[in-house]
Design a protein around this motif. Structure first.
Motif, PDB file in Angstrom:
ATOM      1  N   ILE A   1     -35.288  -5.815  38.724  1.00 25.79           N
ATOM      2  CA  ILE A   1     -35.796  -4.788  37.804  1.00 25.79           C
ATOM      3  C   ILE A   1     -36.175  -3.475  38.489  1.00 25.79           C
ATOM      4  O   ILE A   1     -36.599  -2.530  37.823  1.00 25.79           O
ATOM      5  CB  ILE A   1     -37.021  -5.302  37.020  1.00 25.79           C
ATOM      6  CG1 ILE A   1     -38.160  -5.694  37.986  1.00 25.79           C
ATOM      7  CG2 ILE A   1     -36.633  -6.470  36.138  1.00 25.79           C
ATOM      8  CD1 ILE A   1     -39.461  -6.008  37.288  1.00 25.79           C
TER       9      ILE A   1
ATOM     10  N   HIS B   1     -34.510  -1.197  39.379  1.00 29.25           N
ATOM     11  CA  HIS B   1     -33.650  -0.063  39.022  1.00 29.25           C
ATOM     12  C   HIS B   1     -33.535   0.158  37.530  1.00 29.25           C
ATOM     13  O   HIS B   1     -32.580   0.797  37.073  1.00 29.25           O
ATOM     14  CB  HIS B   1     -32.287  -0.227  39.704  1.00 29.25           C
ATOM     15  CG  HIS B   1     -32.446  -0.311  41.185  1.00 29.25           C
ATOM     16  ND1 HIS B   1     -32.560   0.807  41.981  1.00 29.25           N
ATOM     17  CD2 HIS B   1     -32.622  -1.376  42.001  1.00 29.25           C
ATOM     18  CE1 HIS B   1     -32.768   0.414  43.232  1.00 29.25           C
ATOM     19  NE2 HIS B   1     -32.818  -0.891  43.275  1.00 29.25           N
ATOM     20  N   ILE B   2     -34.500  -0.337  36.760  1.00 26.22           N
ATOM     21  CA  ILE B   2     -34.501   0.064  35.354  1.00 26.22           C
ATOM     22  C   ILE B   2     -34.966   1.515  35.304  1.00 26.22           C
ATOM     23  O   ILE B   2     -35.759   1.969  36.123  1.00 26.22           O
ATOM     24  CB  ILE B   2     -35.368  -0.840  34.451  1.00 26.22           C
ATOM     25  CG1 ILE B   2     -36.825  -0.896  34.910  1.00 26.22           C
ATOM     26  CG2 ILE B   2     -34.781  -2.244  34.373  1.00 26.22           C
ATOM     27  CD1 ILE B   2     -37.731  -1.617  33.918  1.00 26.22           C
ATOM     28  N   HIS B   3     -34.425   2.230  34.330  1.00 25.64           N
ATOM     29  CA  HIS B   3     -34.697   3.667  34.233  1.00 25.64           C
ATOM     30  C   HIS B   3     -36.049   3.930  33.575  1.00 25.64           C
ATOM     31  O   HIS B   3     -36.317   3.459  32.481  1.00 25.64           O
ATOM     32  CB  HIS B   3     -33.594   4.339  33.419  1.00 25.64           C
ATOM     33  CG  HIS B   3     -33.841   5.797  33.240  1.00 25.64           C
ATOM     34  ND1 HIS B   3     -33.575   6.714  34.232  1.00 25.64           N
ATOM     35  CD2 HIS B   3     -34.350   6.508  32.203  1.00 25.64           C
ATOM     36  CE1 HIS B   3     -33.908   7.917  33.803  1.00 25.64           C
ATOM     37  NE2 HIS B   3     -34.376   7.822  32.579  1.00 25.64           N
ATOM     38  N   LEU B   4     -36.875   4.720  34.242  1.00 27.19           N
ATOM     39  CA  LEU B   4     -38.231   4.990  33.731  1.00 27.19           C
ATOM     40  C   LEU B   4     -38.524   6.460  33.498  1.00 27.19           C
ATOM     41  O   LEU B   4     -39.462   6.802  32.791  1.00 27.19           O
ATOM     42  CB  LEU B   4     -39.280   4.512  34.754  1.00 27.19           C
ATOM     43  CG  LEU B   4     -39.593   3.056  34.877  1.00 27.19           C
ATOM     44  CD1 LEU B   4     -40.933   2.896  35.572  1.00 27.19           C
ATOM     45  CD2 LEU B   4     -39.606   2.367  33.534  1.00 27.19           C
ATOM     46  N   GLU B   5     -37.794   7.335  34.150  1.00 28.54           N
ATOM     47  CA  GLU B   5     -38.214   8.744  34.156  1.00 28.54           C
ATOM     48  C   GLU B   5     -36.995   9.668  34.078  1.00 28.54           C
ATOM     49  O   GLU B   5     -36.162   9.683  34.985  1.00 28.54           O
ATOM     50  CB  GLU B   5     -39.011   9.001  35.453  1.00 28.54           C
ATOM     51  CG  GLU B   5     -39.446  10.418  35.671  1.00 28.54           C
ATOM     52  CD  GLU B   5     -40.294  10.952  34.524  1.00 28.54           C
ATOM     53  OE1 GLU B   5     -39.724  11.638  33.656  1.00 28.54           O
ATOM     54  OE2 GLU B   5     -41.511  10.685  34.502  1.00 28.54           O
ATOM     55  N   ASP B   6     -36.922  10.423  32.975  1.00 25.28           N
ATOM     56  CA  ASP B   6     -35.778  11.332  32.781  1.00 25.28           C
ATOM     57  C   ASP B   6     -35.823  12.538  33.708  1.00 25.28           C
ATOM     58  O   ASP B   6     -34.795  13.148  33.978  1.00 25.28           O
ATOM     59  CB  ASP B   6     -35.755  11.844  31.331  1.00 25.28           C
ATOM     60  CG  ASP B   6     -35.388  10.742  30.335  1.00 25.28           C
ATOM     61  OD1 ASP B   6     -34.848   9.704  30.780  1.00 25.28           O
ATOM     62  OD2 ASP B   6     -35.649  10.922  29.137  1.00 25.28           O
TER      63      ASP B   6
ATOM     64  N   ASN C   1     -28.867   6.214  41.188  1.00 23.09           N
ATOM     65  CA  ASN C   1     -29.382   6.701  39.907  1.00 23.09           C
ATOM     66  C   ASN C   1     -30.621   7.573  40.123  1.00 23.09           C
ATOM     67  O   ASN C   1     -31.116   7.725  41.248  1.00 23.09           O
ATOM     68  CB  ASN C   1     -29.727   5.516  38.999  1.00 23.09           C
ATOM     69  CG  ASN C   1     -28.477   4.771  38.526  1.00 23.09           C
ATOM     70  OD1 ASN C   1     -27.364   5.244  38.693  1.00 23.09           O
ATOM     71  ND2 ASN C   1     -28.679   3.602  37.943  1.00 23.09           N
TER      72      ASN C   1
END
Lengths: 312, 312
Positions: free
Chosen positions: A162, A164-169, A179
């Motif tokens: 987990i 590398h789950i996306h948290l911040e644009d 990423n």
């Protein structure tokens, strides 16, 4: 007749091996070097030899051994296929088949973070729970999902990875994975230092951190505990991301308990206070009712979890 | 001797019931009304009576029936405990125990979205895959995770309830769940219309959508297919969120195939093109290698999946 099981936590420098009883009592824990030359071709033979030597030494017969489990630093699917383990030099190696052919005992294999999660669920911070999420806060962020008492490996062994789950644009820097805005860019030890440098650069306020050469993650939490205002602000930002990442993961798999491990977790109970505001803000209400705990097994988690795979 | 299994997809208005062979051949599908009076106390008795009547009608003996599975519109844990099913009036009802006491056959129960996912994995768009994510794009966004061929229910039955993972920090409106920026605020049919209204309000450009009274989600995709520029822009924004939500979920559970179902999935293959840019941007590289497919079973998915729970 006693019944034994072996657990192996394979690292790039050493393999930790444990001999345990079926009930999880520690009988003997030791280490052997990991020989990475020739794309790691000797590693599994060395491990098998070490186990056979231990069995001879203690007069343990094959019929008394349930098998051996091994945690590997790379993605491993449910059939034991390791796609890649950079630190070992392995690529597309079926660890179960290879180790079994050398050891002649039943073998199971898994990713090291997932295996550590299983260890914590069996004998550590998640003991007694069938649905657990381990979040490992180290140099990176790793994790493991235990579903109905078993590792969730995913189709290619990346289940529970987990970090590398996306948290911040709004993240300008790239993560190691390529990423932008990954969980581990904030919630790892290096992430905490990165957040700290940003916050220190954005303010003129003095902080003990400004007077520590090359401060580390531990310094941030130590100074925050002492009441340093800027350090506390950094710790809160860290907690914001930690809570957000955990909230999203928990909303997918609905664990009963969330266990924090890895070096950063030595900051202790303070982390729960720091993560809870954003956890509660972002988690799906149906997944809000969850316990938090600290990992208990330290570096032994992988050995326990590896052994436990044989006891499913 | 033939071997049969029953699948029940329980809705707020009717229960769809299916009699299938062990191999998943459809023998008889029919419906009975769902009586929700008195907190739904007659529902399971009605279902049991309907199954018993069918067995009598067809001369099927108890020994020929493996059991009955039931999908329920609410969170259900692995033991069959339904915490709440608002549309049925149920609270803390053990569906397995209750239905078993009336039917006298083995019973399994699950959440309806999870059960539909199992149906699609067995006989639908995910056929042949052991690790699948179903994303149901309807009035809301639902989902189901199939891990090693089985439903991931989570500790309180909210596993795979991915419509409420957090995707957008800048969302001013509250989701039905109370949070802000949930997946289903964008990727549901109502979410698509909401995105459309925002984009239409922000531009003066003409669009066919401006000339359709109370346009629906379907109109957005239909007009986009016809080349309407604004509709295409809306569809792309929809795809951005759909891809982002799927990327995050896939990075947690690492599925082999992702199946899109629900009313919005009738937009078809176009959805894959729309979601892929953001999916590839946000997914963890180790989870990127995944297939996409459309659901195939429509309203029958729940019946198939309910039956399949007995065949684990």
């Amino acid at each position: 007749m006693a019944r034994y099981v072996f657990g192996i936590d394979l690292g790039g420098t050493t393999a930790k091996i444990g001999l345990l009883t079926e009930g999880g009592e520690k009988v003997d824990f030791w280490e052997v070097p990991t020989r990475t030359e020739n794309n790691g071709e000797f590693i599994l033979a060395d491990v098998a030899d070490a186990i056979r030597a231990k069995m001879n030494e203690r007069g343990i017969d094959d019929s008394e051994v349930i098998g051996a489990g091994i945690g590997v630093p790379g993605a491993v699917n449910v059939d034991g296929l390791c796609y890649q383990a950079v630190n070992l030099g392995w690529e597309n190696l079926n660890v179960v088949n290879e180790l079994h052919s050398k050891l002649k005992l039943p073998v199971k294999a898994g990713n090291d973070a997932n295996v550590a999660a299983l260890g914590e669920a069996w004998k550590g911070g998640g003991r007694g729970y069938q649905n657990m999420l381990l979040v490992t806060l180290g140099t990176g962020v790793g994790g493991g999902i235990i579903n109905e008492g078993k590792i969730l490996a995913g189709s290619k062994g990346s289940g529970g990875e987990i970090g590398h789950i996306h948290l911040e644009d709004e993240e300008p820097d790239a993560c190691g994975c390529g990423n932008h805005g990954c969980f581990e860019q904030y919630a790892s030890a290096t992430g905490a230092v990165r957040l700290a440098r940003r916050i220190l650069a954005a303010t003129d306020e003095d902080s003990a951190l400004r007077h520590i050469d090359n401060f580390q993650c531990k310094d941030v939490f130590d100074e925050a505990k002492k009441g340093d205002k800027v350090a506390l602000q950094i710790a809160e930002k860290y907690g914001y991301y930690l809570g957000k990442g955990i909230a999203i993961t928990a909303s997918v798999v609905n664990p009963e308990i969330i266990v924090l491990g890895g070096g950063v977790s030595r900051a202790g109970e303070m982390l729960f206070d720091l993560l809870k505001p954003s956890f509660e803000k972002y988690v799906f209400p149906g997944c809000k009712d969850v316990k938090f705990a600290l990992a208990k097994l330290g570096n032994d988690a992988g050995v326990y979890g590896a052994a436990k795979m044989l006891l499913y």
